[in-house]
Design a protein around this motif. Structure first.
Motif, PDB file in Angstrom:
ATOM      1  N   UNK A   1      33.935  72.216  16.566  1.00  0.00           N
ATOM      2  CA  UNK A   1      34.160  70.800  16.843  1.00  0.00           C
ATOM      3  C   UNK A   1      33.275  70.308  17.983  1.00  0.00           C
ATOM      4  N   UNK A   2      32.945  71.208  18.910  1.00  0.00           N
ATOM      5  CA  UNK A   2      32.087  70.825  20.032  1.00  0.00           C
ATOM      6  C   UNK A   2      30.708  70.391  19.548  1.00  0.00           C
ATOM      7  N   UNK A   3      30.205  71.044  18.509  1.00  0.00           N
ATOM      8  CA  UNK A   3      28.893  70.687  17.970  1.00  0.00           C
ATOM      9  C   UNK A   3      28.902  69.259  17.445  1.00  0.00           C
ATOM     10  N   UNK A   4      29.974  68.882  16.740  1.00  0.00           N
ATOM     11  CA  UNK A   4      30.068  67.531  16.190  1.00  0.00           C
ATOM     12  C   UNK A   4      30.204  66.497  17.298  1.00  0.00           C
ATOM     13  N   UNK A   5      30.983  66.826  18.331  1.00  0.00           N
ATOM     14  CA  UNK A   5      31.120  65.918  19.476  1.00  0.00           C
ATOM     15  C   UNK A   5      29.784  65.764  20.191  1.00  0.00           C
ATOM     16  N   UNK A   6      29.058  66.861  20.323  1.00  0.00           N
ATOM     17  CA  UNK A   6      27.745  66.817  20.965  1.00  0.00           C
ATOM     18  C   UNK A   6      26.787  65.934  20.167  1.00  0.00           C
ATOM     19  N   UNK A   7      26.766  66.109  18.856  1.00  0.00           N
ATOM     20  CA  UNK A   7      25.889  65.287  18.006  1.00  0.00           C
ATOM     21  C   UNK A   7      26.257  63.808  18.132  1.00  0.00           C
ATOM     22  N   UNK A   8      27.555  63.514  18.089  1.00  0.00           N
ATOM     23  CA  UNK A   8      28.020  62.132  18.171  1.00  0.00           C
ATOM     24  C   UNK A   8      27.673  61.497  19.518  1.00  0.00           C
ATOM     25  N   UNK A   9      27.978  62.188  20.612  1.00  0.00           N
ATOM     26  CA  UNK A   9      27.707  61.642  21.953  1.00  0.00           C
ATOM     27  C   UNK A   9      26.209  61.492  22.207  1.00  0.00           C
ATOM     28  N   UNK A  10      25.437  62.450  21.726  1.00  0.00           N
ATOM     29  CA  UNK A  10      23.987  62.359  21.889  1.00  0.00           C
ATOM     30  C   UNK A  10      23.437  61.162  21.127  1.00  0.00           C
ATOM     31  N   UNK A  11      23.897  60.970  19.903  1.00  0.00           N
ATOM     32  CA  UNK A  11      23.404  59.852  19.097  1.00  0.00           C
ATOM     33  C   UNK A  11      23.794  58.505  19.699  1.00  0.00           C
ATOM     34  N   UNK A  12      24.983  58.425  20.289  1.00  0.00           N
ATOM     35  CA  UNK A  12      25.438  57.159  20.864  1.00  0.00           C
ATOM     36  C   UNK A  12      24.768  56.875  22.202  1.00  0.00           C
ATOM     37  N   UNK A  13      24.702  57.875  23.068  1.00  0.00           N
ATOM     38  CA  UNK A  13      24.282  57.618  24.451  1.00  0.00           C
ATOM     39  C   UNK A  13      22.882  58.123  24.776  1.00  0.00           C
ATOM     40  N   UNK A  14      22.700  59.436  24.805  1.00  0.00           N
ATOM     41  CA  UNK A  14      21.439  59.970  25.318  1.00  0.00           C
ATOM     42  C   UNK A  14      20.292  59.907  24.319  1.00  0.00           C
ATOM     43  N   UNK A  15      20.590  59.863  23.040  1.00  0.00           N
ATOM     44  CA  UNK A  15      19.554  59.739  22.025  1.00  0.00           C
ATOM     45  C   UNK A  15      19.634  58.402  21.318  1.00  0.00           C
ATOM     46  N   UNK A  16      20.096  57.383  22.028  1.00  0.00           N
ATOM     47  CA  UNK A  16      20.275  56.051  21.452  1.00  0.00           C
ATOM     48  C   UNK A  16      18.974  55.592  20.800  1.00  0.00           C
ATOM     49  N   UNK A  17      19.063  55.235  19.524  1.00  0.00           N
ATOM     50  CA  UNK A  17      17.863  54.903  18.772  1.00  0.00           C
ATOM     51  C   UNK A  17      17.131  53.695  19.334  1.00  0.00           C
ATOM     52  N   UNK A  18      17.867  52.718  19.847  1.00  0.00           N
ATOM     53  CA  UNK A  18      17.223  51.507  20.356  1.00  0.00           C
ATOM     54  C   UNK A  18      16.719  51.707  21.776  1.00  0.00           C
ATOM     55  N   UNK A  19      17.582  52.210  22.649  1.00  0.00           N
ATOM     56  CA  UNK A  19      17.260  52.239  24.071  1.00  0.00           C
ATOM     57  C   UNK A  19      16.558  53.509  24.534  1.00  0.00           C
ATOM     58  N   UNK A  20      16.612  54.565  23.757  1.00  0.00           N
ATOM     59  CA  UNK A  20      15.942  55.815  24.149  1.00  0.00           C
ATOM     60  C   UNK A  20      14.785  56.181  23.231  1.00  0.00           C
ATOM     61  N   UNK A  21      14.921  55.898  21.943  1.00  0.00           N
ATOM     62  CA  UNK A  21      13.860  56.226  20.991  1.00  0.00           C
ATOM     63  C   UNK A  21      13.050  54.999  20.587  1.00  0.00           C
ATOM     64  N   UNK A  22      13.512  53.818  20.995  1.00  0.00           N
ATOM     65  CA  UNK A  22      12.821  52.552  20.748  1.00  0.00           C
ATOM     66  C   UNK A  22      12.574  52.294  19.270  1.00  0.00           C
ATOM     67  N   UNK A  23      13.580  52.595  18.455  1.00  0.00           N
ATOM     68  CA  UNK A  23      13.539  52.289  17.026  1.00  0.00           C
ATOM     69  C   UNK A  23      14.518  51.151  16.753  1.00  0.00           C
TER      70      UNK A  23
END
Length: 196
Positions: free
Chosen positions: A1-23
């Motif tokens: 479950x930690x892997x799924x939480x990590x993927x979710x939190x990364x996608x929302x916050x640290x890997x944010x497509x708009x503000x971090x990846x500029x997509x």
């Protein structure tokens, strides 16, 4: 479950497509003027991202089995375009005010590189189906978070006394860059929560 939480939190916050990846910058700058249109566009993007992942994952598996990986991008764009047409028909039928408010930006989801980016990222990260779904929903929620935050920032900008040479797009881009830099602070929080 930690892997799924990590993927979710990364996608929302640290890997944010708009503000971090500029997509997905086009709808981010174009539709974030009002909160209701920002939320409506974000909901459409979340839906398209999740559905695109659910549809393209098995298609990609078939392409890989048949050594047709070179067709991935073309097939994914066609699937995304069909899903956007579906969303457009649904909004036009059941939510005409939102459909009219989104205007040209709704069909632009087809060419929104964030939607294609999340589908391709799932492949490059070798996510299984569940991980791909968590990543795509997280990316969509991150898109929504960025849109909602930035619509608040833009509403504040309208009441500010901005120097004439910065009015319009220049101040919007400066504000977007400040919001983007602020998201870098989430890296430490996510790492601390997940114990990375």
């Amino acid at each position: 479950m930690t892997v799924y939480l990590q993927i979710l939190m990364t996608a929302i916050l640290t890997g944010n497509f708009v503000l971090c990846k500029f997509l997905g910058i086009c709808p981010f700058l174009g539709v974030s003027k009002k909160l209701n249109t920002a939320v409506g566009m974000s909901a459409a993007v979340v839906f398209v991202m999740a559905l695109a992942t659910a549809v393209t994952y098995p298609i990609n598996t078939m392409l890989v089995k048949n050594n047709l990986e070179y067709l991935q991008t073309i097939v994914f764009i066609l699937v995304i375009a069909a899903l956007v047409q579906l969303v457009e028909i649904i909004l036009k039928k059941f939510m005409p005010p939102l459909y009219n408010a989104l205007g040209i930006y709704l069909p632009l989801i087809t060419t929104n590189c964030a939607v294609l980016g999340v589908v391709l990222l799932n492949i490059t990260e070798n996510y299984n189906f569940a991980q791909s779904m968590f990543n795509s929903v997280g990316a969509g929620l991150g898109f929504m978070l960025a849109m909602v935050i930035f619509s608040g920032v833009r509403s504040r900008l309208e009441s500010c006394d901005v120097p004439k040479f910065l009015q319009g797009l220049p101040i919007v881009l400066i504000a977007a860059s400040i919001v983007s830099v602020s998201f870098m602070g989430f890296t430490g929080i996510v790492e601390g929560i997940l114990g990375l």
